[in-house]
Design an enzyme around this catalytic site. Structure first.
Site, short mmCIF file in Angstrom:
data_model
loop_
_atom_site.label_atom_id
_atom_site.label_comp_id
_atom_site.label_asym_id
_atom_site.label_seq_id
_atom_site.Cartn_x
_atom_site.Cartn_y
_atom_site.Cartn_z
N GLU A 1 2.46 5.09 -3.99
CA GLU A 1 2.37 6.08 -5.08
C GLU A 1 3.68 6.85 -5.30
OE1 GLU A 1 -1.33 4.65 -3.87
OE2 GLU A 1 0.07 5.77 -2.62
N ASP B 1 0.85 -1.18 0.00
CA ASP B 1 0.00 0.00 0.00
C ASP B 1 0.89 1.24 0.00
OD1 ASP B 1 -2.23 1.57 0.16
OD2 ASP B 1 -2.85 0.92 2.15
N ASP C 1 -9.53 3.78 -1.63
CA ASP C 1 -10.35 4.12 -0.47
C ASP C 1 -11.73 4.62 -0.86
OD1 ASP C 1 -8.13 3.41 0.93
OD2 ASP C 1 -7.45 5.45 1.28
#
Length: 984
Positions: free
Chosen positions: A566, A563, A640
């Site tokens: 980015e 996770d 999300d």
């Protein structure tokens, strides 16, 4: 935000700071946190400049003189490649910029157009302020993205050549043509003589060339002028296309980007001639058929943006950037598909506009065709474009997959249901959830742990108070056929004595800031450093951390979730890393931003391959951030989302967009990550999720516990039924993944992809086919909805999957299907055979050696066909022929099973798994739409492996509620053998 979400009660002030920033943005009048924290085109210097450049060119119309040209004497064609130099005059003294151009014609029929810039002169470099960044255009995106398909087509040939241009024939049977015009430079791509795609047709190409920074002299102050330097109201207006204010430095949200190389964006207009629909360029939360971006009724005002970002509670129906970026776009018109792949890892914006043109101005639109104009703008790097001329969606997808790779053949368990939340609080909590899923006979395969399992947010550790015995927890799960996934993020807590942090720094494997020092930013652990996974030494070190003796508490049934890759940096510009940070070999972060997440995903994938010497098992690694090529490494999810009906509806087009863009192992958090879904919404979401390629329920730490066993009836039973449906169809899902692995085909398929001749389906994105099974699914995504209207794209017969009702369908029309809360609208298209396993089990692993059921949906012509692919679902032994691949065919009164590849399976040396499969048979066959001539039969003949037996046939006549169907009981033929069932 994270896969984990917002902050737990015990979160230290470092992480709480991030949420205070978000709160401030939320209470800013008239501005949402999403719009406030992330740039619009007008706030991105290069996007603003290139949009202004386009506005100026379009306003001038026929007076616009595109500045790029090819001197004919510098152009040549040899052995499948056209090479030339594009030039552009840059001043009145006759100075020019020289841009090497290479057009490669590939054996696949794909054309590659690459424009670079001549190496920057040392004297220019010396004029720049001292910077450690590389002084050249980033040229290594190919290294991370392209894995094949680059063989040159030496059969390509010149069809015509003159001083003004050249025409080159290439592709299958030389049916494709590239018509290159020298002045101004442009390319027209044709198929069978018809123009499909134009590059630089509107003259919007703009490559911001290298230039030295010239410090402008500061005017001397006159006596009495002290303090006047702050006066700004006398600054003249400057054309945004020529505005130098963001060339060398740019500020947003209190962060300043030093831009040591100055302006270096690349932009190009690409026109899809005669195409109204374009698709792809994920990830965005909007419709599958992309909208226009220059305003107008129902359109967007902003370009689509590709800049991987941690977007808190993302908004829907927006071109705003999300977590991943695949710059691959397809265009569709009746019976024709084409596409382009813009290979660039930097921040990218894409404008889309459409216009209708008619040869007859009096025709009032009759016979007019729509052209879709796109304008691609990237901040840095090469101009590198791949052009696909189809003509079918399958052709375009296959050729793209040859370049970037196909979906990794996954672990079979990963196609089952995943149970997750932020966070299961202890090993006892995990075991209790597992026990209750069994107590209520709810199947699942994987339970997940978010960041709270660690010791103070230090990855590769366990919270010693709450997870006292992770090995015992893992063994408990393993005994039930279950797996564990734990989260590992790229930010490493900056803490002395933490071995991972100490090694990262001592080995110099972290991302550096613009000054060359280790970058320090804020994420879940507080002060953090980031592994630089562009460095092969960093990958090797990262891999060592996952060894069982290093990552203590993990076992063979432990897998990984990446996770925040980015990367998410709470105190960074746009919640990410500064663009002037430095990666391996001194490439700036601006050059590689959209690839960053993939490199971390790749490092973890490689780590999972080498956890233990001699253990070669397929990894399972989930990622949030991705780029073209990430499909080779694992699965993704849409981030999300929220517990709302709108987000449930938005998930389907988002997942479909992933599939057609080469990354089909995709899903959305079932139930919504943020918030508390009402019971109807949660039930409908599980019904939809049962048809996501990646199927995971997930919830925020502040959300109420919502494991399926906690729900009141009838909703617990409704969700359990949806889960069991998923498990019964795992053979069909696994076969669809096999095809995705072989040729890049989507796993769930939009109508334009399956029926490219039916224009009525081109903008439909709320229903889909599952692989090549013939299953047509339209989940209910609206509150209190008890019927759905399903668009029928052909004139084949359709049956209700559950009731066998033959539906009154017509090509190009909608049929209304009943969908009470306990029902999922699923149709079977006639002419297909669907493999499934009907024995209820609590996990996929426990189904491995169950018998099969075949469901035959008889087509209008009395025929049907289907297939089954199966292997051990764990190892790479399938690469050595250790698999079963069968084709099933119903022709007249005979149903057969043969090897799908025509192999002589008797010659295969069988490993342990294939030997065990000798005990697995076809248990029964259900024939929906069985002919009335079978009504009097009580038995059928089964022939297999030299034996002939008679087995029972139960025939059920058609009535008002269902079609006629027949059940062949106790078939008994081995699933891996040839067999025939004769009904006549």
């Amino acid at each position: 935000m994270v896969g984990a979400g917002s902050s737990p009660p015990s979160l230290r002030w470092t992480t709480l700071l991030y949420f205070l920033v978000l709160l401030c943005a939320l209470i800013t009048p008239g501005v949402s946190v999403k719009e406030n924290d992330f740039k619009r085109c007008s706030q991105s210097g290069f996007c603003k400049r290139n949009r202004a450049y386009a506005d100026n060119a379009i306003a001038l119309g026929s007076e616009w003189q595109a500045p790029y040209k090819i001197p004919s004497e510098q152009a040549s064609f040899k052995d499948g490649q056209f090479k030339a130099t594009i030039s552009k005059a840059i001043d009145e003294q006759g100075n020019t910029v020289r841009l090497p151009l290479t057009i490669s014609f590939l054996k696949s029929g794909t054309a590659r157009v690459t424009v670079d810039e001549e190496k920057r002169r040392e004297k220019d470099i010396e004029l720049r302020h001292n910077s450690k960044a590389r002084k050249e255009r980033y040229n290594e995106a190919e290294k991370w993205t392209i894995v094949g398909g680059l063989d040159i087509d030496t059969n390509a040939q010149v069809a015509h050549e003159s001083k003004t241009g050249i025409k080159i024939k290439y592709g299958p049977e030389l049916a494709f043509e590239a018509d290159i015009t020298y002045e101004p430079y442009s390319i027209e791509f044709k198929r069978d003589g018809v123009t499909q795609i134009k590059l630089n047709d509107r003259g919007l190409m703009n490559l911001e060339h290298w230039r030295p920074k010239v410090e402008k002299p500061v005017a001397e102050k006159k006596e009495g002028e002290e303090g006047q330097e702050e006066k700004k109201d006398e600054t003249p207006e400057v054309n945004p296309a020529e505005n130098e204010s963001t060339w060398w430095e740019e500020t947003f949200g209190g962060n300043t980007d030093s831009k040591p190389r100055g302006p270096e964006s690349v932009a190009l207009d690409i026109t899809f001639v005669g195409y109204e629909h374009v698709y792809g360029i994920p990830e965005h939360a909007g419709p599958l058929s992309l909208k226009e971006t220059r305003g107008g009724d129902g359109n967007y005002e902003q370009p689509y943006r590709l800049y991987n970002s941690d977007v808190f509670e993302y908004v829907l129906d927006s071109p705003m950037t999300l977590y991943g970026a695949i710059p691959f776009m397809q265009a569709q018109r009746k019976d024709s598909t084409v596409g382009v792949f813009w290979l660039n890892a930097a921040e990218t914006w894409i404008d889309i506009t459409k216009d209708k043109e008619s040869k007859n101005p009096l025709a009032l639109g009759v016979g007019a065709k729509t052209n879709t104009h796109t304008h691609w703008m990237s901040e840095a790097g090469l101009m590198d474009v791949f052009v696909f001329l189809g003509p079918t969606p399958r052709d375009v997808t296959k050729n793209y997959a040859e370049l970037t790779g196909t979906t990794a053949l996954p672990q079979e368990f990963s196609l089952g249901y995943h149970q997750c939340r932020w966070n299961y609080v202890s090993d006892d909590d995990v075991k209790e959830v597992d026990r209750k899923m069994d107590r209520y006979n709810i199947p699942y395969d994987v339970i997940w742990l978010d960041i709270e399992y660690t010791d103070d947010k230090k990855y590769f550790t366990w919270d010693g108070d709450m997870f006292k015995d992770p090995i015992a927890m893992g063994k408990h799960l393993d005994a039930h056929g279950r797996k564990l996934v734990v989260i590992i993020d790229p930010h490493i807590k900056n803490a002395g004595g933490y071995h991972v942090s100490d090694e990262l720094k001592s080995k110099d494997l972290a991302v550096r800031n613009k000054d060359g020092n280790i970058f320090d930013g804020w994420c879940w652990p507080g002060s953090s450093h980031w592994i630089d996974a562009f460095n092969s030494a960093a990958i090797q070190w990262w891999s060592s951390l996952f060894n069982y003796d290093k990552f203590k508490g993990t076992m063979e049934n432990t897998f990984i979730w990446n996770d925040m890759n980015e990367p998410s940096v709470f105190n960074g510009p746009e919640v990410t890393m500064p663009k002037d940070n430095l990666h391996y070999e001194d490439w700036e972060h601006r050059d590689v931003h959209n690839i960053n997440g993939m490199t971390f995903h790749n490092a973890t994938y490689e780590a999972m391959l080498s956890r233990k010497k001699g253990e070669l098992r397929r990894p399972f690694v989930l990622t949030r951030s991705f780029f073209a090529g990430s499909q080779r490494l694992g699965a993704m999810w849409t981030g999300d989302n929220q517990a709302s009906w709108e987000h449930l509806g938005a998930a389907i087009p988002m997942i479909l967009a992933q599939g057609i863009s080469g990354f089909p192992f995709a899903g959305a958090d079932v139930g919504g990550f943020f918030g508390n879904p009402e019971l109807e919404l949660q039930s409908r979401w599980y019904q939809a999720g049962a048809f996501y390629p990646f199927f995971r329920g997930h919830a925020h730490i502040d959300a109420r516990r919502r494991e399926p066993f906690l729900l009141a009836e009838p909703h617990r039973s409704i969700i359990t039924s949806a889960l069991r449906l998923r498990y019964s169809l795992l053979p069909a899902w696994y076969t669809a993944f096999y095809h995705a692995n072989r040729d890049g085909s989507p796993i769930i398929r939009p109508l334009y992809w399956t029926h490219p001749s039916e224009e009525g389906g081109f903008d439909i994105d709320d229903q889909f086919f599952v692989g090549s099974t013939g299953l047509l699914v339209k989940p209910v995504v609206q509150k209190d909805k008890t019927t759905v209207d399903i668009f029928i794209p052909d004139d084949e017969v359709y049956y209700d999957y559950f009731s066998y009702k033959k539906l009154p369908t017509a090509k190009g029309k909608q049929v209304t299907v009943e969908a009470p809360i306990e029902t999922i609208p699923v149709l079977m298209r006639g002419g297909h055979i669907i493999p499934r396993r009907d024995t209820p089990r609590r996990s996929a692993q426990l189904m491995k050696f169950d018998d099969y059921t075949l469901v035959v949906a008889v087509g209008k012509k009395g025929q049907a066909e289907g297939e089954l692919y199966v292997d051990d679902g764990d190892s790479f032994d399938y690469e050595k022929g250790q698999y079963i691949h069968r084709t099933f065919k119903l022709e007249g009164s005979t149903l057969t099973s043969t090897d799908a590849e025509g192999r002589d399976t008797k010659s295969i040396e069988e490993g342990e798994w294939l030997k065990q499969m000798h005990g697995v048979a076809v248990d029964k066959v259900i024939i929906v739409g069985a002919p009335s001539s079978w009504a009097s039969k009580k038995e059928v003949v089964v022939e297999s492996e030299g034996k002939t037996v008679s087995v029972p046939l139960d025939y059920h006549k058609a009535d008002g509620s269902r079609a006629a169907f027949a059940i062949v009981q106790r078939v008994g033929a081995r699933i891996g053998a040839d067999w025939t069932i004769t009904f006549a």
